[in-house]
Design a protein around this motif. Sequence first.
Motif, PDB file in Angstrom:
ATOM      1  N   GLN A  79      -5.104   6.393  -0.912  1.00  0.00           N
ATOM      2  CA  GLN A  79      -4.321   5.190  -0.657  1.00  0.00           C
ATOM      3  C   GLN A  79      -4.445   4.255  -1.849  1.00  0.00           C
ATOM      4  OE1 GLN A  79      -3.789   3.117   3.222  1.00  0.00           O
ATOM      5  NE2 GLN A  79      -5.025   1.502   2.288  1.00  0.00           N
ATOM      6  N   ILE A  80      -3.308   3.766  -2.304  1.00  0.00           N
ATOM      7  CA  ILE A  80      -3.260   2.806  -3.401  1.00  0.00           C
ATOM      8  C   ILE A  80      -2.890   1.436  -2.843  1.00  0.00           C
ATOM      9  CG2 ILE A  80      -2.103   2.128  -5.540  1.00  0.00           C
ATOM     10  CD1 ILE A  80      -1.530   5.033  -6.095  1.00  0.00           C
ATOM     11  N   GLU A  81      -3.672   0.432  -3.204  1.00  0.00           N
ATOM     12  CA  GLU A  81      -3.324  -0.944  -2.876  1.00  0.00           C
ATOM     13  C   GLU A  81      -2.919  -1.644  -4.169  1.00  0.00           C
ATOM     14  OE1 GLU A  81      -5.362  -5.032  -1.119  1.00  0.00           O
ATOM     15  OE2 GLU A  81      -6.178  -3.082  -0.527  1.00  0.00           O
ATOM     16  N   PHE A  82      -1.683  -2.123  -4.212  1.00  0.00           N
ATOM     17  CA  PHE A  82      -1.143  -2.750  -5.414  1.00  0.00           C
ATOM     18  C   PHE A  82      -1.449  -4.251  -5.425  1.00  0.00           C
ATOM     19  CE2 PHE A  82       1.577   0.904  -4.464  1.00  0.00           C
ATOM     20  CZ  PHE A  82       1.621   1.550  -5.686  1.00  0.00           C
ATOM     21  N   ASN A  83      -1.199  -4.861  -6.565  1.00  0.00           N
ATOM     22  CA  ASN A  83      -1.417  -6.303  -6.693  1.00  0.00           C
ATOM     23  C   ASN A  83      -0.327  -7.107  -5.991  1.00  0.00           C
ATOM     24  OD1 ASN A  83      -3.741  -5.988  -8.302  1.00  0.00           O
ATOM     25  ND2 ASN A  83      -2.492  -5.707 -10.141  1.00  0.00           N
ATOM     26  N   LYS A  84       0.907  -6.604  -6.049  1.00  0.00           N
ATOM     27  CA  LYS A  84       2.029  -7.313  -5.420  1.00  0.00           C
ATOM     28  C   LYS A  84       2.260  -6.796  -4.006  1.00  0.00           C
ATOM     29  CE  LYS A  84       5.153  -6.198  -8.407  1.00  0.00           C
ATOM     30  NZ  LYS A  84       6.488  -6.152  -9.067  1.00  0.00           N
ATOM     31  N   ASP A  85       2.942  -7.599  -3.222  1.00  0.00           N
ATOM     32  CA  ASP A  85       3.235  -7.196  -1.848  1.00  0.00           C
ATOM     33  C   ASP A  85       4.429  -6.257  -1.756  1.00  0.00           C
ATOM     34  OD1 ASP A  85       1.142  -8.665  -0.785  1.00  0.00           O
ATOM     35  OD2 ASP A  85       2.362 -10.475  -0.533  1.00  0.00           O
ATOM     36  N   CYS A  88       0.845  -1.198   0.000  1.00  0.00           N
ATOM     37  CA  CYS A  88       0.000   0.000   0.000  1.00  0.00           C
ATOM     38  C   CYS A  88       0.881   1.249   0.000  1.00  0.00           C
ATOM     39  CB  CYS A  88      -0.924   0.022   1.211  1.00  0.00           C
ATOM     40  SG  CYS A  88      -2.156  -1.295   1.229  1.00  0.00           S
ATOM     41  N   ALA A  89       0.359   2.298  -0.587  1.00  0.00           N
ATOM     42  CA  ALA A  89       1.057   3.581  -0.598  1.00  0.00           C
ATOM     43  C   ALA A  89       0.032   4.702  -0.419  1.00  0.00           C
ATOM     44  CB  ALA A  89       1.817   3.769  -1.904  1.00  0.00           C
TER      45      ALA A  89
END
Length: 290
Positions: A228-234, A217-218
Amino acid sequence: MSEGNSLVNLGDISRPVTILIEKVSNAVGVLYEPRRIKKRAEAEAEADKIKVLASIELNEIQQRAIDRFVQQEARKQENIESITAQAAGSLGEDAKVEDLEEDWVAHFFKQCDTVSDKEMQSLWSRLLSGEATRPGTFSKRTVDFVASMDKKDAQLFTEFCQFCWFANDFMPLVLDINDDVFKKNGINFSSLKHLDAIGLISFESVSGYRKFGFGKCAQLLYFDTLTQIEFNKDIDNEIKTGKALLTQTGKELALICGAQRNNEFYEYIIDKWYKQGFVLSTTLPIDPAG
């Protein structure tokens, strides 16, 4: 300067403002209330003496030179007081003015004491206020750069900064200069090349730039909106930032350029991120003072 703009009329001034006035006085010899009235009277008396002596001893060319010098210095004094007054008016109680270096202040006014344009004075006052609030924010190199800027450069950079997000640092998101959201605001190949040439941005018209190293997350800030952005990768996620990066001078000036939020651009970026498969959540940041 007119009494309406004088620091004398600021009323019950705060401690940070008092310290700022002292710093300016020590650095450039500008003295304010309560010594200011006395010094002004002394200066006027001395000026009268100079005029009398000049009328007796000096030829016409020398007299005009003295008159020109007095007028130039008076104009510089007015500019110094106007910029200082504007900066003082925006200082908060938490400003660390006691850490402001007088050498920096002296260098600052050496570069801006001839600036009388109101919009450019506003930029200079924000620069002084920003440095007084958090000393060490603005380098002497940035001060020198602002001295070299003309009004059109300042206006163009302000337009550019409406396209900046913040993620631990300013992050311009000029994704495609052919998109209307940029073109209608004067951001195109030519204007970006100009900002690159004068040293405010680095412009890459072909490959563009990316910001790496995001976790799962960023959080990114666009003016008063936190996304807040939640990405597909960790781990090891990235965001395409587009065609431009701010230089160090650009990053410093982005703090004070006066850019305004562009809602159309905000929606444009959110749409781009949705299409990339990012999971987004948006909130207004909480004011810690509220």
